[in-house]
Design a protein around this motif. Structure first.
Motif, short mmCIF file in Angstrom:
data_model
loop_
_atom_site.label_atom_id
_atom_site.label_comp_id
_atom_site.label_asym_id
_atom_site.label_seq_id
_atom_site.Cartn_x
_atom_site.Cartn_y
_atom_site.Cartn_z
N MET A 305 0.53 10.93 2.43
CA MET A 305 0.98 9.68 3.06
C MET A 305 -0.15 9.06 3.87
SD MET A 305 4.11 9.12 5.76
CE MET A 305 3.20 9.89 7.10
N LEU A 306 -0.85 9.87 4.65
CA LEU A 306 -1.97 9.36 5.43
C LEU A 306 -3.06 8.79 4.52
CD1 LEU A 306 -2.32 12.19 8.11
CD2 LEU A 306 -1.23 9.96 8.40
N ASP A 307 -3.34 9.47 3.42
CA ASP A 307 -4.34 8.98 2.47
C ASP A 307 -3.94 7.63 1.89
OD1 ASP A 307 -6.40 10.87 2.46
OD2 ASP A 307 -5.33 12.20 1.08
N TRP A 308 -2.66 7.52 1.52
CA TRP A 308 -2.19 6.25 0.94
C TRP A 308 -2.26 5.12 1.97
CZ3 TRP A 308 2.13 3.11 2.03
CH2 TRP A 308 2.35 2.07 1.11
N LEU A 309 -1.83 5.39 3.18
CA LEU A 309 -1.91 4.38 4.24
C LEU A 309 -3.36 3.99 4.51
CD1 LEU A 309 0.76 5.77 6.72
CD2 LEU A 309 0.86 3.55 5.57
N ALA A 310 -4.27 4.97 4.48
CA ALA A 310 -5.69 4.69 4.73
C ALA A 310 -6.24 3.75 3.67
CB ALA A 310 -6.49 5.99 4.75
N SER A 311 -5.88 3.99 2.41
CA SER A 311 -6.34 3.13 1.33
C SER A 311 -5.73 1.74 1.44
CB SER A 311 -5.98 3.77 -0.02
OG SER A 311 -6.34 2.94 -1.10
N ARG A 312 -4.46 1.69 1.76
CA ARG A 312 -3.76 0.40 1.81
C ARG A 312 -4.25 -0.46 2.97
NH1 ARG A 312 0.40 -2.39 0.00
NH2 ARG A 312 1.84 -3.45 1.41
N HIS A 313 -4.57 0.17 4.10
CA HIS A 313 -4.95 -0.57 5.31
C HIS A 313 -6.43 -0.46 5.64
CE1 HIS A 313 -0.75 -1.49 6.32
NE2 HIS A 313 -0.47 -0.26 5.90
N ASP A 314 -7.18 0.23 4.79
CA ASP A 314 -8.62 0.43 5.00
C ASP A 314 -8.89 0.89 6.43
OD1 ASP A 314 -11.30 0.52 4.41
OD2 ASP A 314 -11.67 -1.59 4.80
#
Length: 367
Positions: A305-314
Motif C-alpha cells: 500500500m505504501l509503495d502504491w501511494l508513493a507511486s501515485r503521489h510521487d
C-alpha cells in the motif's frame, strides 16, 4: 502529508492481523519525517451481514471511495451465506473490485527468511502474479443462469479493454523488478488455456499486442494446466505472470505453497484511481481470538500500500516508509523471531511488536 487509510478489520482473525499491520505502519510513519497515516475504521464483512443484512453500510462504500487507500483484514465465515448459498464476504470483495475499478489483482510470491516452502532446497522464489480481477469467470458473480433448479451456467467474459489494461499493468510492473531469479531476465508470462477456449485465445492475442509496446521485457506464454506443474518444479523461471480471473485465484494460492503458505502471501487489488490491500488468505475462524495467526501477509500488504501511494503521489516519504517496513520484516524473520506456523514461538501480537521495534531500530541506526 496526511493520507487517509480506509480500514476494515474483517472477520475471524481479521481484527488481530489488521491491528498488527496498522501497528507496523504507524511505527513506519512515526520514524518517517513528513508522513502521517490516518486510519479510519469502517464496518463491513460477514459478521456485519449476519447482524445487519448488508455486507457494508453506505458510509463504508463512501469512505472507501474518498480515502487515499484501503486496508482490509481477512473477511468471511463459511457459515454466513447469502440466500443464494454463496458466502457473504464474496459479495463485498467482488463488488469492491468492480465498483472501484480494481482490475489488477497483484499477488507477490516471495520467500522470506525462516519460511519453509514445499521444496526445502528451493532458495529462489520471487515472482508476482497479476490476476485480472473484474472479468473472466467472475463476471458472472451474482448473475449467471438457472433453469428450474436443474441447470446452472456461469459465463466467462474477456474484453479487449480489460485485458489490455491488466497486461499493461503486468509489463509496467516487470520494468520495476530485477527479473526472474534464474537469470535476471525481465519477463511477463501469459498463463491461459488458449488452445481450447476462444475467450482465452483472445486474451492471449490482446496480451501479444500489448507486449509489442515493451520490447525491453520478454513476453512468453504458458498453458495453465502444465504451468501449474512447472510453477512448483521451477519457480525460478518466472518473474511476472498475468492471468484470467479464476486462473489467477487458483494459481496464487498454489504459488503460496512455494513460500510457506498463505500466511506469507500479501495482495493488492489495484485500479487507476483506487487500491485495496489485504492478505491473500481467509479469516480462519477456528483460531480467531487466540493470537495465533501469522500477520506477515497483512504487514507486507501494508508495505505494498505504501509503495502504491508513493507511486501515485510521487512521495519519497512513502517510499522510505515502505522500504523500512520491508527491511524490518526480513530482519525480524532472519533473527529467528517467527510465529508458531513457521516453527517459532511468537504470538501474532508479539510478532507485530517485534517488527514495529525493528522499524524503529533501523530508522535510528540510519540516523
Amino acid at each position: 502529508m496526511t493520507y487517509e487509510i480506509a480500514t476494515l478489520r474483517g472477520d475471524g482473525i481479521g481484527p488481530e492481523i489488521t491491528d498488527e499491520g496498522v501497528k507496523v505502519l504507524r511505527a513506519a510513519a512515526e520514524v518517517t519525517p513528513g508522513l502521517d497515516l490516518e486510519f479510519t475504521q469502517l464496518a463491513g464483512g460477514a459478521d456485519h451481514y449476519a447482524e445487519h443484512g448488508e455486507v457494508a453500510p453506505d458510509s463504508t462504500w463512501k469512505t472507501m471511495r474518498s480515502a487515499h487507500a484501503i486496508l482490509l483484514g481477512s473477511m468471511g465465515h463459511p457459515d454466513i451465506r447469502m440466500p443464494d448459498g454463496t458466502e457473504a464476504q464474496g459479495h463485498f470483495i467482488v463488488n469492491a473490485r468492480k465498483s472501484l475499478g480494481l482490475y489488477a489483482g497483484v499477488r507477490p510470491i516471495k520467500l522470506y527468511p525462516g519460511a519453509r516452502g514445499i521444496d526445502p532446497n528451493q532458495k529462489h522464489v520471487d515472482l508476482v502474479l497479476v490476476r485480472e480481477s473484474t472479468e473472466g469467470l467472475f463476471a458472472s458473480f451474482g448473475g449467471g443462469a438457472e433453469i428450474s433448479g436443474e441447470v446452472y451456467a456461469d459465463t466467462m467474459i474477456v474484453t479487449r479493454k480489460g485485458t489490455e489494461r491488466v497486461a499493461r499493468h503486468a509489463f509496467e510492473l516487470a520494468r520495476t523488478r530485477s527479473g526472474r531469479p534464474q537469470d535476471g531476465d525481465r519477463r511477463v508470462t501469459c498463463v491461459d488455456k488458449a488452445n481450447i477456449f476462444r475467450s482465452l485465445a483472445f486474451f492471449r492475442e490482446v496480451f501479444d499486442g500489448v507486449a509489442t509496446e515493451y520490447p525491453d521485457v520478454t513476453a512468453d506464454h504458458a498453458l495453465v494446466d502444465s504451468f501449474a506443474m512447472l510453477l512448483i518444479q521451477h519457480p525460478e523461471r518466472y518473474d511476472v505472470l498475468v492471468t484470467e480471473n479464476m486462473f489467477g485465484d487458483i494459481l496464487s494460492d498454489l504459488a503460496a505453497a512455494l513460500v510457506g503458505g498463505l500466511g506469507l502471501a500479501p495482495s493488492g487489488d489495484i485500479g487507476d484511481e483506487h487500491a485495496m490491500f489485504q492478505p491473500a488468505h481467509g479469516s480462519a475462524p477456528d483460531i480467531a481470538g487466540q493470537d495465533k495467526a501469522n500477520p506477515v501477509a497483512t504487514i507486507v500488504s501494508g508495505r505494498m500500500m505504501l509503495d502504491w501511494l508513493a507511486s501515485r503521489h510521487d512521495d519519497d516519504a512513502l517510499r522510505a516508509a515502505a522500504d523500512v517496513v520491508e527491511r524490518a520484516v526480513v530482519t525480524t524473520m532472519e533473527s529467528g523471531a517467527l510465529t508458531a506456523d513457521l516453527g517459532g514461538e511468537l504470538s501474532c501480537s508479539q510478532f507485530g511488536d517485534a517488527v514495529a521495534a525493528t522499524v524503529r531500530r533501523l530508522a535510528a541506526e540510519a540516523g
